[in-house]
Design an enzyme around this catalytic site. Structure first.
Site, PDB file in Angstrom:
ATOM      1  N   LYS A   1       0.753  -1.250   0.137  1.00 47.24           N
ATOM      2  CA  LYS A   1      -0.050   0.092  -0.078  1.00 47.24           C
ATOM      3  C   LYS A   1       0.761   1.435  -0.041  1.00 47.24           C
ATOM      4  O   LYS A   1       1.966   1.144   0.334  1.00 47.24           O
ATOM      5  CB  LYS A   1      -0.865   0.063   1.002  1.00 47.24           C
ATOM      6  CG  LYS A   1      -0.460   0.164   2.436  1.00 47.24           C
ATOM      7  CD  LYS A   1      -1.379   0.472   3.767  1.00 47.24           C
ATOM      8  CE  LYS A   1      -1.027   0.741   5.191  1.00 47.24           C
ATOM      9  NZ  LYS A   1      -0.461   1.940   5.086  1.00 47.24           N
TER      10      LYS A   1
ATOM     11  N   ALA B   1      -2.153   6.858  12.314  1.00 48.38           N
ATOM     12  CA  ALA B   1      -2.287   7.018  10.971  1.00 48.38           C
ATOM     13  C   ALA B   1      -2.981   5.751  10.264  1.00 48.38           C
ATOM     14  O   ALA B   1      -4.228   5.748  10.224  1.00 48.38           O
ATOM     15  CB  ALA B   1      -0.977   7.298  10.737  1.00 48.38           C
ATOM     16  N   CYS B   2      -2.229   4.921  10.252  1.00 44.82           N
ATOM     17  CA  CYS B   2      -2.802   3.918   9.168  1.00 44.82           C
ATOM     18  C   CYS B   2      -3.638   2.712   9.880  1.00 44.82           C
ATOM     19  O   CYS B   2      -4.492   2.371   9.328  1.00 44.82           O
ATOM     20  CB  CYS B   2      -1.506   2.896   8.650  1.00 44.82           C
ATOM     21  SG  CYS B   2      -0.316   3.970   7.627  1.00 44.82           S
ATOM     22  N   ILE B   3      -3.508   2.961  11.153  1.00 46.60           N
ATOM     23  CA  ILE B   3      -4.497   2.047  12.177  1.00 46.60           C
ATOM     24  C   ILE B   3      -5.662   2.647  11.804  1.00 46.60           C
ATOM     25  O   ILE B   3      -6.915   1.882  11.433  1.00 46.60           O
ATOM     26  CB  ILE B   3      -3.786   1.555  13.459  1.00 46.60           C
ATOM     27  CG1 ILE B   3      -2.658   0.706  13.499  1.00 46.60           C
ATOM     28  CG2 ILE B   3      -5.065   1.122  14.226  1.00 46.60           C
ATOM     29  CD1 ILE B   3      -2.940  -0.617  12.743  1.00 46.60           C
TER      30      ILE B   3
ATOM     31  N   THR C   1      -7.433   2.441   8.375  1.00 47.75           N
ATOM     32  CA  THR C   1      -7.604   0.874   7.967  1.00 47.75           C
ATOM     33  C   THR C   1      -8.838   0.726   8.817  1.00 47.75           C
ATOM     34  O   THR C   1      -9.835   0.194   8.198  1.00 47.75           O
ATOM     35  CB  THR C   1      -6.563   0.021   8.221  1.00 47.75           C
ATOM     36  OG1 THR C   1      -5.539   0.421   7.306  1.00 47.75           O
ATOM     37  CG2 THR C   1      -6.971  -1.178   7.853  1.00 47.75           C
TER      38      THR C   1
END
Length: 184
Positions: free
Chosen positions: A83, A115-117, A120
């Site tokens: 990603k 951020a990504c957690i 998502t």
């Protein structure tokens, strides 16, 4: 339950536990250890484990920083999703991997909490997935010099607001790693 029809399975989603992402992260060793235990338990139960690996201009694919931490080993049979955006679904193969495995519930662990957690878990929820955030198996680096709260506060806040997330036909919850069970 999930709004995704014919998707009764659960998968463990391991997000961005890469050397350059978690180097110096809050409680790094404890979080990585919990994730390793989750991976072992998921495999033992026959639950799919899906790995997500971020790259961008600052985290160059193939570099040492881009590599997963050595404590975690992906099996060749387990999907690896590349990603470039915070949301692991955005412009990736993740949805196809989960659909082909019949997955409608995600157990999410990894980095970075702020951020990504977050991206998502929200991305999964809005796409119809049930989402369990493993509250003691996500972490982040310190961003307080840019005005962010301390990492323990970021983790606690993420866990707090996710435990109250709600939408029609979907569930959201936060569990500690020791309380996560994978259906046989």
């Amino acid at each position: 339950m999930t709004t995704l029809t014919d998707r009764p399975r659960t998968a463990l989603l391991v997000v961005d536990v890469q050397q350059g992402v978690v180097d110096g992260a809050h409680e790094r060793d404890a979080v990585v250890s919990r994730i390793a235990t989750l991976v072992e338990r998921a495999r033992a139960a026959g639950t799919p484990v899906v790995w997500v690996q971020h790259s961008d201009d600052e985290l160059e694919a193939g570099s040492p920083a881009w590599q997963y931490v050595p404590e975690l080993s992906r099996l060749d049979s387990e999907p690896l999703v590349a990603k470039r955006y915070g949301d692991s679904f955005e412009d990736t193969t993740l949805e196809g991997e989960l659909a082909s495995a019949g997955v409608g519930h995600l157990v999410v662990a990894g980095a970075e909490s702020d951020a990504c957690i977050r991206s998502t878990i929200h991305g999964a929820f809005t796409r119809g997935y049930d989402v369990t955030l493993v509250g003691d198996a996500h972490t982040a680096g310190d961003k307080s010099e840019w005005g962010a709260p301390s990492v323990p506060d970021v983790v606690a806040h993420t866990n707090l607001y996710w435990s109250f997330q709600a939408a029609p036909g979907r569930t959201a919850q936060v569990l500690d790693a020791a309380d996560v069970s994978f259906p046989a």
